[in-house]
Structure formats: C-alpha cells, structure tokens
Write a protein that holds these residues in place. Structure first.
Motif, short mmCIF file in Angstrom:
data_model
loop_
_atom_site.label_atom_id
_atom_site.label_comp_id
_atom_site.label_asym_id
_atom_site.label_seq_id
_atom_site.Cartn_x
_atom_site.Cartn_y
_atom_site.Cartn_z
N ARG A 227 102.20 45.10 54.99
CA ARG A 227 103.43 43.81 55.09
C ARG A 227 104.06 42.96 56.03
O ARG A 227 104.04 41.81 55.68
CB ARG A 227 104.10 44.45 54.38
CG ARG A 227 105.24 43.20 53.64
CD ARG A 227 106.02 44.43 52.22
NE ARG A 227 106.73 45.03 52.64
CZ ARG A 227 108.06 45.75 52.10
NH1 ARG A 227 107.95 45.18 50.33
NH2 ARG A 227 108.57 46.45 52.32
N GLY A 248 108.58 35.63 49.71
CA GLY A 248 109.10 35.94 49.10
C GLY A 248 108.29 35.93 47.72
O GLY A 248 108.08 36.90 46.72
N ASP A 249 107.84 34.53 47.17
CA ASP A 249 107.24 34.94 45.95
C ASP A 249 105.85 35.31 45.94
O ASP A 249 105.63 36.06 44.63
CB ASP A 249 106.53 33.15 45.54
CG ASP A 249 107.96 32.29 45.44
OD1 ASP A 249 107.89 31.51 45.87
OD2 ASP A 249 108.90 32.72 45.32
N PHE A 251 105.02 38.20 47.71
CA PHE A 251 105.71 39.77 47.10
C PHE A 251 106.37 40.14 46.22
O PHE A 251 107.09 41.04 46.05
CB PHE A 251 106.80 40.14 48.19
CG PHE A 251 105.47 40.03 49.73
CD1 PHE A 251 104.42 40.84 49.92
CD2 PHE A 251 105.21 39.42 51.28
CE1 PHE A 251 103.31 41.65 51.19
CE2 PHE A 251 104.53 39.53 52.02
CZ PHE A 251 103.21 40.44 52.17
N GLY A 252 106.64 39.13 45.59
CA GLY A 252 107.68 39.11 44.83
C GLY A 252 109.32 39.71 44.83
O GLY A 252 109.56 40.75 44.04
N THR A 253 109.13 39.17 46.23
CA THR A 253 110.66 40.07 46.51
C THR A 253 111.96 38.70 46.92
O THR A 253 111.46 37.41 46.64
CB THR A 253 110.13 40.84 47.17
OG1 THR A 253 112.31 41.50 47.66
CG2 THR A 253 110.64 40.18 48.54
N THR A 254 113.33 38.27 47.30
CA THR A 254 113.97 37.88 48.11
C THR A 254 113.79 36.81 48.70
O THR A 254 112.99 37.64 50.23
CB THR A 254 115.45 37.58 47.81
OG1 THR A 254 115.44 39.01 48.71
CG2 THR A 254 115.39 39.03 46.14
N ARG A 257 115.26 38.54 51.81
CA ARG A 257 114.57 40.32 51.87
C ARG A 257 113.46 40.10 53.06
O ARG A 257 113.11 40.93 54.16
CB ARG A 257 114.37 41.48 51.04
CG ARG A 257 113.26 42.56 50.58
CD ARG A 257 113.60 43.44 52.13
NE ARG A 257 113.31 45.11 51.46
CZ ARG A 257 113.52 45.47 52.23
NH1 ARG A 257 114.61 44.95 53.63
NH2 ARG A 257 112.44 46.59 53.21
#
Length: 284
Positions: A227, A248-249, A251-254, A257
């Motif tokens: 990652r 972020g989109d 990896f499905g995170t903010t 992050r």
C-alpha cells in the motif's frame, strides 16, 4: 598524495587541484576497502584529495549565488568526507557516483542557511526555484530571456512572476565575474571558470550515477509495504500524480489517513536513501 596548499591564495589552490589525476577503479577500490575495514587515515586522505576536482566543479555550478567559491568548495569537501564514511566499495559503483549527492547537499544547505533574504526557501517550490534560477543565464535579447523564464516556470509549476522575482532577489547581491581575485588582485574570477562542455570524468560520473540510481531507488522501495509503495508511485512517480483524495477513495479511507501513510512511507525511504547518500531524490 598531498592535499593542495593554497600558498598563494585560492587561485593557487585551484592551480594545484587542476593537476590532480583521477584514481583508477582498481586503486580506488583498494583504498576504499582499506578505509572501510581498517579506518586507515592515509587511504581516506588519498580518496578525498583525488576527488577534489569534482568538488571544485560542483562548487562552480553554484557560483551564481555569489558566495565565495572557496567557501562552497569547503562545504562540498565536508560532504565528500561524510560520503566516504558511508561508502561501501562492495556495492559495485564508484565513489564519485555515491558522493555527488553529499557534495551537492552540503553546498546547497550552506547556501540556503547563509542567504540573508527574508522568507527565502520556505516552501518546496521556492527552494526548487532558488536552486534553478541560475539556469536563466545571460541572453542577447529580452525575447530569448522571456522564453527561458517561461520554460523554467512551466518546469517547476510556478508563476513566471515568481521566477522573475527570485532572479531579481538573487542578482541583488551579484558577484562580478570580472572581480579581481588572489592576493595580488591580478586575475579575474572568470579566468577560474571551467570549460562548460562535459569532460571525460564528468561523462563517466553521469553514466555511473544513472546506473546506480535505479538500483538504490528500487532497494529503498522494497522496504515499503504494497500500500505504501502504491501511494509513493502514484504521488511522485506518475506524470499525472494522484491527489490524496483520489487515493483515499481508492483505498476506501480518508484523505488524512492517506497523508499519514505517505509521510510514513517517506520516512522509511529517507532512512534507506540516507544510508546510500541519495536522499536528494526525495521531495523536500
């Protein structure tokens, strides 16, 4: 091999440096191994002296910033000695390929710390522009200069006005190439400038650097998890870098992050590249 003695000032030092011949690959390896395994001071001395022409060549590349060239040579020599302490002759590449990053880093750090203009180099873009503004050079016409300013602005992704302003700030303390040097003030500074065309040593240095960098970079990238590696590749190695939000989109995170993961990956790379003297590859 004796260290040049500037008995007649810096011009005398330069004259002696010009007489120094580069070491053969075999002799350099022999000395580097001796220093690495036994900390032999004489071996280190010969390695440093033999690379002084490289230090002087690099120092003159930064003469646009109007600092005494002898100070730049001194800082570059310190960088060379730091590189020698970390150099591993068993890696298969020459000392000059490894040391060039340290030499430049110490000279750049000296320039930036010593510059007396307010808020100079406070952002990554400003620092890049500061070190590249000398590329504008001299031009026979304003049209030619305007084109070079535009090209540089596009390369660094800054405004043309920023390039013009930075050049004006740097030139405000310009040192004339016709300034008389030496104790007798008989020689002009321009007489010490080297031929800008690549010589054999420079061509070898460039070739060896190009060969070594991919190996060093790939080794550093191997320290990252999948990652982290993906983030670094998309953020810094692609022609159209991804934004933190896009990652972020993905990896499905903010966004925050992803920024934390990016900083963690850069810290890992920095540690790895510092050990090989190639930390200049990293974003500031």
């Amino acid at each position: 091999m004796s260290y040049p003695i500037a008995a007649s000032g810096f011009d005398g030092f330069l004259s002696q440096v010009r007489t120094i011949q580069p070491l053969s690959a075999e002799r350099e390896f022999e000395l580097a191994v001796k220093f690495k395994e036994t900390d032999d001071r004489e071996a280190a001395h010969e390695l440093v002296v033999s690379h002084l022409p490289v230090v002087v060549k690099v120092a003159f590349q930064y003469r646009f910033y109007q600092f005494p060239v002898q100070d730049l040579v001194q800082e570059g020599t310190i960088g060379l000695m730091k590189a020698l302490k970390r150099f591993d002759p068993y890696k298969g590449y020459r000392l000059v390929s490894f040391a060039i990053w340290w030499i430049k880093a110490y000279i750049k750090n000296y320039i930036l710390k010593s510059w007396n203009l307010v808020k100079l180099g406070t952002t990554q873009a400003q620092r890049k522009l500061f070190y590249r503004v000398g590329d504008i050079g001299e031009h026979a016409s304003q049209e030619s200069k305007d084109k070079r300013v535009k090209d540089l602005a596009e390369q660094l992704k800054v405004k043309e006005d920023d390039v013009i302003e930075m050049e004006a700030r740097v030139r405000a303390r310009e040192w004339s190439l016709n300034e008389l040097m030496g104790e007798d003030k008989e020689l002009e500074a321009i007489e010490f400038l080297q031929d800008p065309s690549p010589d054999q040593e420079e061509q070898i240095m460039q070739k060896e650097t190009e060969q070594a960098l991919p190996v060093v970079t790939e080794k550093a990238m191997e320290k990252l998890d999948p990652r982290e590696r993906f983030i670094i590749e998309q953020r810094f190695l692609e022609e159209s870098p991804w934004t933190l939000q896009k990652l972020g989109d993905h990896f499905g995170t903010t966004r925050e992050r992803v920024r934390q993961l990016e900083q963690r990956a850069l810290r890992k790379l920095r540690r790895e590249l510092e050990s090989s003297g190639a930390q200049a590859l990293l974003p500031a």
